[in-house]
Design a protein around this motif. Structure first.
Motif, PDB file in Angstrom:
ATOM      1  N   PRO A 107     -82.749  31.823  81.608  1.00  0.00           N
ATOM      2  CA  PRO A 107     -82.227  30.782  80.731  1.00  0.00           C
ATOM      3  C   PRO A 107     -80.869  31.123  80.124  1.00  0.00           C
ATOM      4  O   PRO A 107     -80.022  30.245  79.949  1.00  0.00           O
ATOM      5  N   LEU A 108     -80.653  32.404  79.820  1.00  0.00           N
ATOM      6  CA  LEU A 108     -79.357  32.795  79.268  1.00  0.00           C
ATOM      7  C   LEU A 108     -78.246  32.574  80.290  1.00  0.00           C
ATOM      8  O   LEU A 108     -77.117  32.218  79.944  1.00  0.00           O
ATOM      9  N   GLY A 109     -78.568  32.803  81.560  1.00  0.00           N
ATOM     10  CA  GLY A 109     -77.588  32.543  82.610  1.00  0.00           C
ATOM     11  C   GLY A 109     -77.219  31.070  82.692  1.00  0.00           C
ATOM     12  O   GLY A 109     -76.072  30.717  82.955  1.00  0.00           O
ATOM     13  N   VAL A 110     -78.211  30.193  82.458  1.00  0.00           N
ATOM     14  CA  VAL A 110     -77.938  28.754  82.443  1.00  0.00           C
ATOM     15  C   VAL A 110     -76.961  28.418  81.329  1.00  0.00           C
ATOM     16  O   VAL A 110     -76.036  27.618  81.501  1.00  0.00           O
ATOM     17  N   VAL A 111     -77.143  29.059  80.168  1.00  0.00           N
ATOM     18  CA  VAL A 111     -76.225  28.842  79.050  1.00  0.00           C
ATOM     19  C   VAL A 111     -74.813  29.259  79.434  1.00  0.00           C
ATOM     20  O   VAL A 111     -73.833  28.566  79.137  1.00  0.00           O
ATOM     21  N   GLY A 154     -85.624  38.484  89.826  1.00  0.00           N
ATOM     22  CA  GLY A 154     -85.890  37.363  90.727  1.00  0.00           C
ATOM     23  C   GLY A 154     -86.605  36.230  90.013  1.00  0.00           C
ATOM     24  O   GLY A 154     -86.299  35.044  90.202  1.00  0.00           O
ATOM     25  N   ALA A 155     -87.565  36.602  89.140  1.00  0.00           N
ATOM     26  CA  ALA A 155     -88.253  35.594  88.340  1.00  0.00           C
ATOM     27  C   ALA A 155     -87.281  34.919  87.379  1.00  0.00           C
ATOM     28  O   ALA A 155     -87.383  33.718  87.117  1.00  0.00           O
ATOM     29  N   ALA A 156     -86.323  35.686  86.847  1.00  0.00           N
ATOM     30  CA  ALA A 156     -85.306  35.119  85.955  1.00  0.00           C
ATOM     31  C   ALA A 156     -84.453  34.090  86.688  1.00  0.00           C
ATOM     32  O   ALA A 156     -84.138  33.015  86.150  1.00  0.00           O
ATOM     33  N   LEU A 157     -84.075  34.412  87.924  1.00  0.00           N
ATOM     34  CA  LEU A 157     -83.303  33.460  88.729  1.00  0.00           C
ATOM     35  C   LEU A 157     -84.114  32.187  88.985  1.00  0.00           C
ATOM     36  O   LEU A 157     -83.591  31.065  88.872  1.00  0.00           O
ATOM     37  N   CYS A 158     -85.391  32.359  89.309  1.00  0.00           N
ATOM     38  CA  CYS A 158     -86.255  31.193  89.528  1.00  0.00           C
ATOM     39  C   CYS A 158     -86.386  30.371  88.255  1.00  0.00           C
ATOM     40  O   CYS A 158     -86.418  29.134  88.307  1.00  0.00           O
ATOM     41  N   TRP A 159     -86.441  31.050  87.095  1.00  0.00           N
ATOM     42  CA  TRP A 159     -86.544  30.330  85.821  1.00  0.00           C
ATOM     43  C   TRP A 159     -85.292  29.497  85.582  1.00  0.00           C
ATOM     44  O   TRP A 159     -85.363  28.351  85.132  1.00  0.00           O
ATOM     45  N   ALA A 160     -84.124  30.074  85.896  1.00  0.00           N
ATOM     46  CA  ALA A 160     -82.878  29.327  85.734  1.00  0.00           C
ATOM     47  C   ALA A 160     -82.873  28.089  86.634  1.00  0.00           C
ATOM     48  O   ALA A 160     -82.508  26.981  86.192  1.00  0.00           O
ATOM     49  N   LEU A 161     -83.268  28.262  87.891  1.00  0.00           N
ATOM     50  CA  LEU A 161     -83.331  27.125  88.810  1.00  0.00           C
ATOM     51  C   LEU A 161     -84.375  26.119  88.361  1.00  0.00           C
ATOM     52  O   LEU A 161     -84.203  24.901  88.512  1.00  0.00           O
ATOM     53  N   TYR A 162     -85.474  26.633  87.784  1.00  0.00           N
ATOM     54  CA  TYR A 162     -86.541  25.777  87.268  1.00  0.00           C
ATOM     55  C   TYR A 162     -86.012  24.843  86.185  1.00  0.00           C
ATOM     56  O   TYR A 162     -86.322  23.656  86.151  1.00  0.00           O
ATOM     57  N   ALA A 273     -80.744  38.016  71.703  1.00  0.00           N
ATOM     58  CA  ALA A 273     -79.851  37.180  72.508  1.00  0.00           C
ATOM     59  C   ALA A 273     -80.463  35.813  72.763  1.00  0.00           C
ATOM     60  O   ALA A 273     -79.798  34.776  72.646  1.00  0.00           O
ATOM     61  N   SER A 274     -81.746  35.791  73.093  1.00  0.00           N
ATOM     62  CA  SER A 274     -82.429  34.524  73.351  1.00  0.00           C
ATOM     63  C   SER A 274     -82.495  33.671  72.093  1.00  0.00           C
ATOM     64  O   SER A 274     -82.236  32.463  72.115  1.00  0.00           O
ATOM     65  N   ALA A 275     -82.856  34.299  70.962  1.00  0.00           N
ATOM     66  CA  ALA A 275     -82.945  33.563  69.701  1.00  0.00           C
ATOM     67  C   ALA A 275     -81.573  33.040  69.287  1.00  0.00           C
ATOM     68  O   ALA A 275     -81.444  31.900  68.822  1.00  0.00           O
ATOM     69  N   GLY A 276     -80.529  33.858  69.458  1.00  0.00           N
ATOM     70  CA  GLY A 276     -79.181  33.427  69.099  1.00  0.00           C
ATOM     71  C   GLY A 276     -78.731  32.233  69.913  1.00  0.00           C
ATOM     72  O   GLY A 276     -78.161  31.269  69.376  1.00  0.00           O
ATOM     73  N   CYS A 277     -78.988  32.274  71.212  1.00  0.00           N
ATOM     74  CA  CYS A 277     -78.613  31.147  72.076  1.00  0.00           C
ATOM     75  C   CYS A 277     -79.408  29.895  71.712  1.00  0.00           C
ATOM     76  O   CYS A 277     -78.879  28.788  71.726  1.00  0.00           O
ATOM     77  N   SER A 278     -80.682  30.077  71.380  1.00  0.00           N
ATOM     78  CA  SER A 278     -81.516  28.927  71.046  1.00  0.00           C
ATOM     79  C   SER A 278     -81.022  28.230  69.785  1.00  0.00           C
ATOM     80  O   SER A 278     -81.029  27.004  69.690  1.00  0.00           O
ATOM     81  N   LEU A 279     -80.569  29.010  68.814  1.00  0.00           N
ATOM     82  CA  LEU A 279     -80.083  28.424  67.572  1.00  0.00           C
ATOM     83  C   LEU A 279     -78.726  27.765  67.750  1.00  0.00           C
ATOM     84  O   LEU A 279     -78.396  26.798  67.052  1.00  0.00           O
ATOM     85  N   ALA A 280     -77.929  28.279  68.694  1.00  0.00           N
ATOM     86  CA  ALA A 280     -76.581  27.749  68.873  1.00  0.00           C
ATOM     87  C   ALA A 280     -76.508  26.628  69.893  1.00  0.00           C
ATOM     88  O   ALA A 280     -75.604  25.798  69.848  1.00  0.00           O
ATOM     89  N   ALA A 281     -77.475  26.601  70.823  1.00  0.00           N
ATOM     90  CA  ALA A 281     -77.402  25.644  71.930  1.00  0.00           C
ATOM     91  C   ALA A 281     -77.886  24.271  71.506  1.00  0.00           C
ATOM     92  O   ALA A 281     -78.650  24.107  70.562  1.00  0.00           O
ATOM     93  N   ARG A 282     -77.445  23.260  72.251  1.00  0.00           N
ATOM     94  CA  ARG A 282     -77.912  21.901  72.005  1.00  0.00           C
ATOM     95  C   ARG A 282     -79.330  21.706  72.495  1.00  0.00           C
ATOM     96  O   ARG A 282     -80.069  20.891  71.989  1.00  0.00           O
TER      97      ARG A 282
END
Length: 294
Positions: A107-111, A154-162, A273-282
């Motif tokens: 998900p961070l890669g998607v951001v 690999g699971a992270a990449l699949c999550w991004a594509l998901y 990092a995940s929490a920071g992106c979640s608070l900043a992202a739309r």
């Protein structure tokens, strides 16, 4: 804000936390099944049972779906199946909490791809710094399995594509999309499960497979769907960021998986990092792993 509204918001927040705990507890049960039917067999059982449950709930055959939407649903389901296999292959080799923390890189890669803000790149740098602490550099005591890290990535990449595919697949409705996607995911997991399964599967293994499907998919999905209507996407993402910590705690309490101080630091950096992106992202970047049904 009334007392009733406050109570509703608190209950919704607790639902997200319980859903994340349920997913990680399901991962523990799944890992305990690996010696019996292998991670491939567990992935096949999970997706198969989850698909049956979700099909009964959603009844997608009543929906009108166009050819273009079917194509997105197909890709969405294939990615979902790959994510299930990859994360279980990772769990066989590395602790659950670390696997979940690495998976958050998706998900961070998607951001990063969709962001124009320098701040989001800083959050990604924090996550990559945490990942660097987990790499089994030469001379490091108690190094992690490199293949396990690779499967988690690999699971992270699949999550991004998901996430990216899910936006298009969700045009038919979230419940319909997940039920069809989980059914398609069986096309990925079933061949691996059949190839690795023993000649006979005991009722004990089937029962645990049902527990895994309920804890990792059906229960958290229902809890999250109810809670997301009561909370902002930022709060949902923030609460979902707790997943690696919950995974590490459950893994320690049930499986005795102990993390070193450096590994806890790495997990904490990825959570931050995940929490920071979640608070900043739309939109939330730490979408539930089993919106996921992952």
């Amino acid at each position: 804000m009334t007392v009733s509204t406050d109570r509703t918001a608190v209950l919704a927040g607790l639902s997200i936390v319980v859903a994340q705990a349920s997913i990680n507890l399901g991962a523990v049960f799944a890992k305990s099944l690996f010696p019996l039917i292998g991670p491939e067999g567990v992935a096949a059982l999970r997706t198969g049972i989850s698909a049956l449950i979700l099909l009964a709930i959603a009844r997608p055959w009543r929906s009108r779906i166009s050819g273009r939407q079917w194509r997105w649903l197909l890709v969405y389901g294939l990615v979902l199946g790959g994510m299930n296999l990859m994360i279980y292959w990772a769990f066989r080799r590395i602790p659950i909490g670390i696997g979940v923390a690495i998976e958050i890189c998706g998900p961070l890669g998607v951001v990063l791809v969709t962001s124009r803000s320098l701040r989001d790149f800083l959050w990604l740098a924090l996550a990559l710094g945490g990942l660097a602490l987990l790499i089994p550099w030469p001379g490091r005591a108690q190094p992690l399995d490199l293949a396990g890290i690779g499967f988690a990535l690999g699971a992270a990449l699949c999550w991004a594509l998901y996430i990216l595919c899910g936006k298009r697949a969700g045009e038919v409705g979230s419940t319909t999309a997940v039920s069809i996607g989980m059914t398609v995911a069986c096309l990925v997991t079933a061949p691996f499960g059949v190839a690795s399964a023993p000649a006979q599967i005991s009722l004990h293994a089937l029962g645990l497979g049902l527990v895994v499907a309920v804890l990792s998919s059906a229960l958290p999905y229902m809890l999250e769907m109810r809670a997301m209507g009561q909370l902002s996407s930022r709060i949902v993402g923030l609460l979902s960021s707790m997943a690696p910590a919950l995974g590490a705690i459950v893994g320690f309490l049930v499986l005795g998986e102990r993390l070193t101080g450096l590994q806890w630091l790495a997990v904490a950096m990825m959570i931050a990092a995940s929490a920071g992106c979640s608070l900043a992202a739309r939109a939330p970047v730490a979408k539930a792993r089993d919106d996921v049904m992952a």
